[in-house]
Design a protein around this motif. Structure first.
Motif, PDB file in Angstrom:
ATOM      1  N   UNK A 155       0.918  -0.751   0.516  1.00  0.00           N
ATOM      2  CA  UNK A 155      -0.107   0.040   0.367  1.00  0.00           C
ATOM      3  C   UNK A 155       0.900   1.095   0.678  1.00  0.00           C
ATOM      4  N   UNK A 156       0.289   2.200   0.418  1.00  0.00           N
ATOM      5  CA  UNK A 156       0.550   3.881   0.103  1.00  0.00           C
ATOM      6  C   UNK A 156       1.814   3.505   1.757  1.00  0.00           C
ATOM      7  N   UNK A 157       3.118   4.134   1.265  1.00  0.00           N
ATOM      8  CA  UNK A 157       4.621   3.908   2.491  1.00  0.00           C
ATOM      9  C   UNK A 157       4.006   5.416   2.875  1.00  0.00           C
ATOM     10  N   UNK A 158       3.891   6.588   2.424  1.00  0.00           N
ATOM     11  CA  UNK A 158       3.484   7.722   2.993  1.00  0.00           C
ATOM     12  C   UNK A 158       1.696   8.405   2.642  1.00  0.00           C
ATOM     13  N   UNK A 159       1.383   9.551   3.433  1.00  0.00           N
ATOM     14  CA  UNK A 159      -0.080   9.792   3.329  1.00  0.00           C
ATOM     15  C   UNK A 159      -0.472  10.978   2.166  1.00  0.00           C
ATOM     16  N   UNK A 160      -0.938  10.596   1.125  1.00  0.00           N
ATOM     17  CA  UNK A 160      -1.063  10.860   0.253  1.00  0.00           C
ATOM     18  C   UNK A 160      -1.531  13.010   0.363  1.00  0.00           C
ATOM     19  N   UNK A 161      -1.624  13.008   1.426  1.00  0.00           N
ATOM     20  CA  UNK A 161      -1.308  14.942   1.770  1.00  0.00           C
ATOM     21  C   UNK A 161      -0.224  15.169   1.427  1.00  0.00           C
ATOM     22  N   UNK A 162       0.616  14.051   1.750  1.00  0.00           N
ATOM     23  CA  UNK A 162       2.381  14.603   2.047  1.00  0.00           C
ATOM     24  C   UNK A 162       3.188  14.382  -0.078  1.00  0.00           C
ATOM     25  N   UNK A 163       2.497  12.819  -0.531  1.00  0.00           N
ATOM     26  CA  UNK A 163       2.884  12.840  -1.520  1.00  0.00           C
ATOM     27  C   UNK A 163       2.399  13.746  -2.873  1.00  0.00           C
ATOM     28  N   UNK A 164       1.358  14.142  -2.940  1.00  0.00           N
ATOM     29  CA  UNK A 164      -0.040  14.314  -3.877  1.00  0.00           C
ATOM     30  C   UNK A 164       1.404  16.138  -4.159  1.00  0.00           C
ATOM     31  N   UNK A 165       1.602  16.487  -3.744  1.00  0.00           N
ATOM     32  CA  UNK A 165       2.603  18.237  -3.337  1.00  0.00           C
ATOM     33  C   UNK A 165       3.496  16.942  -4.962  1.00  0.00           C
ATOM     34  N   UNK A 166       4.210  16.071  -4.292  1.00  0.00           N
ATOM     35  CA  UNK A 166       5.298  16.288  -5.287  1.00  0.00           C
ATOM     36  C   UNK A 166       5.028  15.917  -6.591  1.00  0.00           C
TER      37      UNK A 166
END
Length: 207
Positions: A162-173
């Protein structure tokens, strides 16, 4: 029942699908008689398909025990992220150099329904994340790169981390990668793509 002139290829495809979907789980023993009966095929084409899957690192043979769905250890998973960092960085650079508006639109489309200021549905975002990273490679039109990347993307699904990091963090990336590609900045596109994967890789190391 599978019907095909060259049986090993559709058997390979079906078994790979079973592994990716979790129908055959990591560490599960492959009982050839059971699989042959399930798919309605003979042992010879089945064995060819199993050997091909072993060659793709989706199965592993254990001496005197049999063949099993491969289970990745933390080191192997970490190494996959090392490869992904290099490959996706290269892909982002290639796309920035081509600066194709249609390709950029496709990348943007992956995340058009998400806003980091609102609560993001993890399941929907996971699918968008997978689509984006796969598209980043495929849009380069580089067949060898796509083939090499295949292994990492399949493993991601097989182990179902699954996702290792929260969407709110990786979306910006993700948006920063797309922006650099859109601006035609190969250096920044590669840097952003590599750092995006690197953060997850470091997280794996510290788990």
């Amino acid at each position: 029942m599978i019907e095909h002139q060259n049986l090993s290829e559709p058997i390979y495809d079906r078994l790979k699908e079973m592994i990716v979907s979790g129908e055959l789980k990591p560490g599960e023993k492959i009982v050839q008689e059971k699989i042959a009966e399930l798919l309605g095929v003979s042992r010879t084409p089945l064995m060819k398909a199993l050997l091909a899957l072993e060659n793709d690192f989706l199965l592993e043979s254990i001496p005197r025990r049999g063949m099993y769905v491969k289970t990745l250890n933390d080191k192997e998973l970490y190494d996959i992220y090392v490869c992904r960092e290099a490959l996706e960085g290269m892909a982002a650079r290639i796309l920035a150099e081509s600066n194709d508006s249609k390709q950029i639109a496709q990348l943007k489309n992956c995340f058009k329904s998400f806003n980091s200021e609102n609560k993001i549905n993890s399941n929907a975002y996971t699918k968008a994340d997978e689509a984006f990273h796969s598209l980043l490679i495929k849009l380069t039109g580089n067949a060898p790169l796509d083939k090499i990347y295949f292994f990492g993307s399949i493993y991601e699904k097989v182990i179902n981390r699954g996702l290792l990091r929260p969407p709110e963090e990786t979306l910006k990336e993700h948006h920063s990668i797309i922006k650099a590609i859109e601006e035609g900045d190969p250096y920044l596109a590669e840097k952003n793509a590599r750092e995006h994967i690197q953060k997850s890789r470091i997280l794996l190391l510290n788990k």
